[in-house]
Design an enzyme around this catalytic site. Structure first.
Site, PDB file in Angstrom:
ATOM      1  N   GLY A 588       0.326  -1.276  -0.153  1.00 12.86           N
ATOM      2  CA  GLY A 588       0.120   0.056  -0.168  1.00 12.86           C
ATOM      3  C   GLY A 588       1.055   1.263   0.079  1.00 12.86           C
ATOM      4  O   GLY A 588       2.245   1.190   0.390  1.00 12.86           O
ATOM      5  N   TYR A 592       0.256   8.971   3.983  1.00 15.65           N
ATOM      6  CA  TYR A 592       0.611   9.314   4.956  1.00 15.65           C
ATOM      7  C   TYR A 592       2.276   8.623   5.037  1.00 15.65           C
ATOM      8  O   TYR A 592       2.888   8.796   5.753  1.00 15.65           O
ATOM      9  CB  TYR A 592       0.844   8.268   6.443  1.00 15.65           C
ATOM     10  CG  TYR A 592       0.826   7.908   8.210  1.00 15.65           C
ATOM     11  CD1 TYR A 592       0.457   8.257   8.736  1.00 15.65           C
ATOM     12  CD2 TYR A 592       1.358   6.558   7.239  1.00 15.65           C
ATOM     13  CE1 TYR A 592       0.695   8.293   9.802  1.00 15.65           C
ATOM     14  CE2 TYR A 592       2.615   5.651   8.639  1.00 15.65           C
ATOM     15  CZ  TYR A 592       2.188   6.252  10.053  1.00 15.65           C
ATOM     16  OH  TYR A 592       2.734   6.139  10.370  1.00 15.65           O
ATOM     17  N   ASP A 705     -12.179   9.887   8.168  1.00 13.67           N
ATOM     18  CA  ASP A 705     -12.252   9.226   6.898  1.00 13.67           C
ATOM     19  C   ASP A 705     -12.559   7.968   7.268  1.00 13.67           C
ATOM     20  O   ASP A 705     -11.759   6.947   6.146  1.00 13.67           O
ATOM     21  CB  ASP A 705     -10.294   9.141   6.888  1.00 13.67           C
ATOM     22  CG  ASP A 705      -9.601   9.623   5.162  1.00 13.67           C
ATOM     23  OD1 ASP A 705     -10.553   9.776   4.409  1.00 13.67           O
ATOM     24  OD2 ASP A 705      -8.632   9.267   5.303  1.00 13.67           O
TER      25      ASP A 705
END
Length: 901
Positions: A588, A592, A705
């Protein structure tokens, strides 16, 4: 200054520079003649390089091997590579390349192996590829290739592996592929050959070992494939195939037969009995009727570690042909058949309940009875498990290795055979190889960590330099002989640490610099000296961070974090879990940082979210998520295993979710489409997790989110809400009990999921989460993206609902569904997305309504599902290659460019 440095190449001097550090290897084989440099091999494996491929690469006119696997290269493949007529191996897999395949690649007369898998390459496969008469390996899986498979490929006389799975290919399956005289593996899974039949000519593929056409939208009957004499693996599952199963007897080499999730009818034929190597026969989710066969395992001689799985679930089987009394090695699954409800036979009752999840994985590190402190593990030494001399302590070379298309579905019975295969290919004694761990990945592919130990009789506990170089060349030169059973392999990393760290495999004999070649390959600019310095600094920095990370742990100004009840991992533990954050373990990427799949020392599979170095956004989210997840615990929230807060590193360690994200499944990236009941169950689990945040956490939490990529699915498809980096605590009541109903904050979240009221007023409430979850519900029902080509999902669904054309936008991958239940679900989703905040339901009302819909849904228990699930993170479960739910692609403090409704 280099004058025409790559104009002429004569000979390849094997003593030219090849260096390695423990993160990867880089080799540049070149010779100097008459003042010119001649480059023959470029190897940049797993070096964490970024940049683009420059057109000047076409100047390397004598290049034979170009290997940049497992880096972060982007941009397109330059057509100038077609000028390198000597090229034999073009290995670009595991990068971020995009664009189309240049037609010029089809005019490389010496090309033997083309590997572009696991990139973002799109467009059609050039017809010119039919000219590559020396090509043996086409590995083009896991891209976005489209169009039809060109018939011209069938003219290739030497092709043995055709891997085109996980693309967007369409059209019909070319019957002409059966003309390929040496084809061993045909792997086309997860494409869209809508309406196509399996050509009858495929039964004439006399050399074929594996045919995998899973989830290809195929229809019609299954041809009789009994004439393929060496067929060992057949997967035709998740299609629209119909008619009876052919009665011809398949090859005695067959290990795996996957025909599940079709519309096959008739009875289960007797030709599946007496297959000596059969490991798995899956016929589930068809329309098969008649009796359950009791002869399939007869005349089979099972070794201690051999197993046979017979999956007959969800058919119309109404009886058994005889007493079902299989040996312990045989597993029979009959759930969902009338025989389980119509029969009073106690002898079959235990076949009608869910079987325990089977693992085919190994995690060694077992104790072998040697003195615990006599082997300096901190210097990467360990006891050789199978050494002929007890307690021989040596330093291994670690090799990340993956079988890309194995012809088996269980590895245990073949482990000894594999050890012989590898050690003979490397010319090593059997005890010099230890299969440290292995597990199945999505594909299915089999990933391993191999440890290679030096010989005892050389009176040294390390490999010498020439041996390391020899082993490395055998792997990177693809010279290990082909195996019919194990299929093609790929080298994920070649790890040299401890006494091998930063080993210079050969002193440079030429004056040509790494920077010079990189300058041409990567198009990095004219200042070669500066480029060389940057590369050296990057390598030194990564090396220093590992070797000095622990000793410098608390030297920074920031105070270390300690959280009660949450494990504090060291940086070294994270490095070991991810093979030094190898590209091959990345699952992924978000704002961040990166997310990696890791294997802890105790065998636990985890997801590791690593903040980008120096990211203030990452540091803030790290602290927020660590604070919140360490004190909230619910079956529908992702569990925090631990964290790493060492020097400049900040990482969060979560339980691993084998079935990836909800977004992956809705985008068709999984082999198993989600039916209505499963989608409803996921929605209910997600809502329960958010309800816990709103009503039971103390103080309450607004997630901020919620989106499909932040809803993860465990091995049983239980939904777990993830990514709390943007979450905010709800307002706390004053002494008099009053409190504001919102949190004033800058807008953060993901476009398409943002509550319009929050977007306009910056006032965050619990109803903001309700809106975002409502968008997720609309995604679940339609498969649409929240925003696509300027269209907003809320507006589009409202329009369809009001015009009575709702059925036209329902996700076709969902299959059949109860109309009344879907209608209630859709009404709830649209209520969640109402523009008026006060008109939206509370999260408690959402959960209650979903539970009521569940009770209405046929084939579901009357009691809403209790989502209690212990997720083992079993790597053998189907796993998505993307885990953006652990990462994040949200905006931060930026007003999104969308129009609120």
């Amino acid at each position: 200054m280099l004058a025409d440095p790559f104009k002429r190449l004569r000979n390849w001097n094997k003593g030219d520079p090849c260096t390695s550090n423990w993160t990867g290897i880089s080799c540049f084989n070149a010779t100097e003649e008459d003042g010119y440099w001649h480059v023959r091999e470029v190897l940049l494996l797993d070096m964490n390089l970024s940049g683009t491929l420059a057109p000047e690469i076409g100047q390397l006119s004598y290049l034979k091997i170009f290997d940049i696997m497992w880096n972060q290269m982007s941009g397109t493949i330059p057509k100038e590579i077609g000028n390198v007529k000597s090229l034999e191996l073009l290995l670009l897999n595991g990068n971020q390349l995009s664009g189309s395949l240049p037609e010029e690649l089809g005019y490389l007369p010496s090309l033997n192996r083309l590997q572009i898998d696991q990139n973002g390459i799109s467009g059609s496969i050039p017809k010119s590829f039919g000219n590559l008469n020396n090509a043996k390996h086409f590995h083009m899986n896991n891209n976005s290739l489209s169009g039809e498979i060109p018939v011209e490929i069938s003219n290739l006389p030497n092709l043995v592996h055709l891997l085109l799975d996980n693309n967007n290919l369409t059209g019909h399956l070319p019957p002409e592929l059966s003309n390929m005289p040496r084809l061993l593996i045909l792997q086309l899974d997860n494409n869209q050959f809508t309406g196509s039949h399996i050509p009858a000519s495929y039964a004439n593929m006399s050399k074929l070992l594996k045919m995998s056409l899973r989830n290809c939208s195929l229809q019609g009957n299954i041809p009789d494939l009994s004439g393929i004499p060496r067929l060992g693996y057949l997967d035709l599952s998740w299609n629209n195939l119909s008619g009876p199963i052919p009665t011809g007897r398949l090859s005695s080499n067959i290990t795996t037969i996957e025909l599940a999730h079709n519309s096959l009818n008739g009875s289960i034929p007797s030709n599946f009995s007496g297959l000596p190597l059969l490991q798995r026969l899956s016929l589930s989710s068809n329309r098969l009727s008649g009796s359950v066969p009791s002869t399939t395992w007869q005349n089979l001689s099972f070794s201690d570690n051999a197993t046979l799985v017979l999956d007959f679930r969800d058919n119309l089987l109404s009886d058994v042909s005889a007493l079902l009394n299989p040996p312990a090695n045989v597993t029979i699954e009959l759930q969902g058949n009338p025989v389980c409800t119509n029969s009073n036979r106690l002898s079959i009752s235990h076949f009608c309940v869910s079987q325990a999840q089977r693992n085919d994985e190994k995690n060694s590190n077992e104790q072998i009875g040697c003195p615990p402190h006599a082997c300096p593990t901190e210097s990467n030494f360990e006891y050789v498990p199978e050494s002929p001399v007890p307690c021989f302590c040596a330093a291994p070379i670690e090799v990340g290795y993956r079988l890309k298309s194995p012809g088996i579905s269980s590895f245990s019975p073949y482990e000894t055979y594999f050890e012989t295969y590898i050690t003979s290919g490397l010319n090593l004694a059997s005890y010099q190889l230890d299969i440290d761990s292995y597990f199945w990945e999505h594909g299915p592919r089999l990933r391993m960590l191999l440890k290679l130990f030096p010989q005892f009789d050389n009176h040294s506990n390390t490999f010498n330099l020439s041996e390391v170089r020899r082993i490395q060349e055998l792997f990177t030169g693809w010279t290990i002989h082909h195996s019919d059973v194990f299929g093609p392999y790929e080298l994920l990393n070649f790890t040299l640490k401890g006494p091998y760290a930063n080993m210079v495999l050969e002193s440079p004999k030429s004056g040509i610099g790494m920077g010079a070649i990189l300058g041409i390959i990567l198009g990095a600019g004219a200042v070669i000296v500066l480029l060389s310095a940057i590369i050296c600094l990057l390598v030194m920095k990564r090396h220093t961070r590992y070797h000095h990370g622990i000793s410098s742990k608390h030297l920074l100004s920031k105070s270390p974090i300690k959280v009660d009840g949450v494990k504090d991992f060291t940086y070294e533990e994270m490095v070991l879990a991810t093979n030094n954050f190898s590209r091959s373990t990345q699952v992924g990427l978000g704002g961040y940082g990166r997310v990696y799949k890791g294997l802890l020392a105790d065998g636990t599979v985890v997801a590791i979210k690593r903040a980008e170095e120096g990211s203030l956004q990452g540091q803030k989210e790290f602290l927020t998520e660590l604070e919140l997840l360490s004190r909230v615990h619910h079956r529908n929230l992702v569990s925090l295993v631990g964290y790493c807060d060492e020097a400049s590193e900040e990482m969060l360690v979560y339980e691993f979710m084998p079935n990836g994200t909800l977004r992956d499944h809705l985008r068709g990236k999984s082999k198993e489409p989600l039916g209505f009941a499963r989608r409803l169950r996921i929605a209910l689990g997600s809502a329960r997790g958010i309800l816990y945040l709103h009503n039971e956490a103390n103080p309450p939490i607004f997630h901020r989110d919620i989106k499909a990529s932040n809803i993860l699915l465990d091995s049983k498809f239980v939904a777990k809400v993830a990514d709390f980096g943007l979450s905010r605590l709800a307002p706390v009541s004053d002494l008099d009990g009053s409190a504001p109903d919102h949190v004033s904050t800058v807008v953060k979240g993901t476009p398409g999921y943002l509550d319009p009221e929050y977007f306009l007023t910056h006032k965050l409430t619990d109803k903001s989460d309700v809106y975002s979850l409502g968008v997720v519900f609309l995604e679940i029902l339609t498969g649409m993206r929240p925003i696509s080509h300027g269209k907003n999902i809320v507006r589009e669904v409202n329009t369809a609902y009001q015009s009575g054309t709702l059925s036209s936008i329902i996700d076709q991958q969902m299959g059949s569904y109860p109309s009344e239940c879907l209608d209630q679900f859709m009404k709830l989703a649209l209520r969640c997305c109402l523009e008026d905040t006060m008109a939206r339901p509370s999260m408690a009302e959402v959960v209650q309504e979903l539970e009521n819909i569940w009770k209405m849904t046929p084939d579901c228990d009357s009691t809403p599902p209790d989502s209690v699930s212990i997720s083992t993170g079993n790597p053998s479960s189907p796993a998505s290659e993307s885990y953006n739910g652990y990462g994040s692609d949200h905006i931060s403090g930026v007003v999104p460019n969308i129009n609120p409704r």
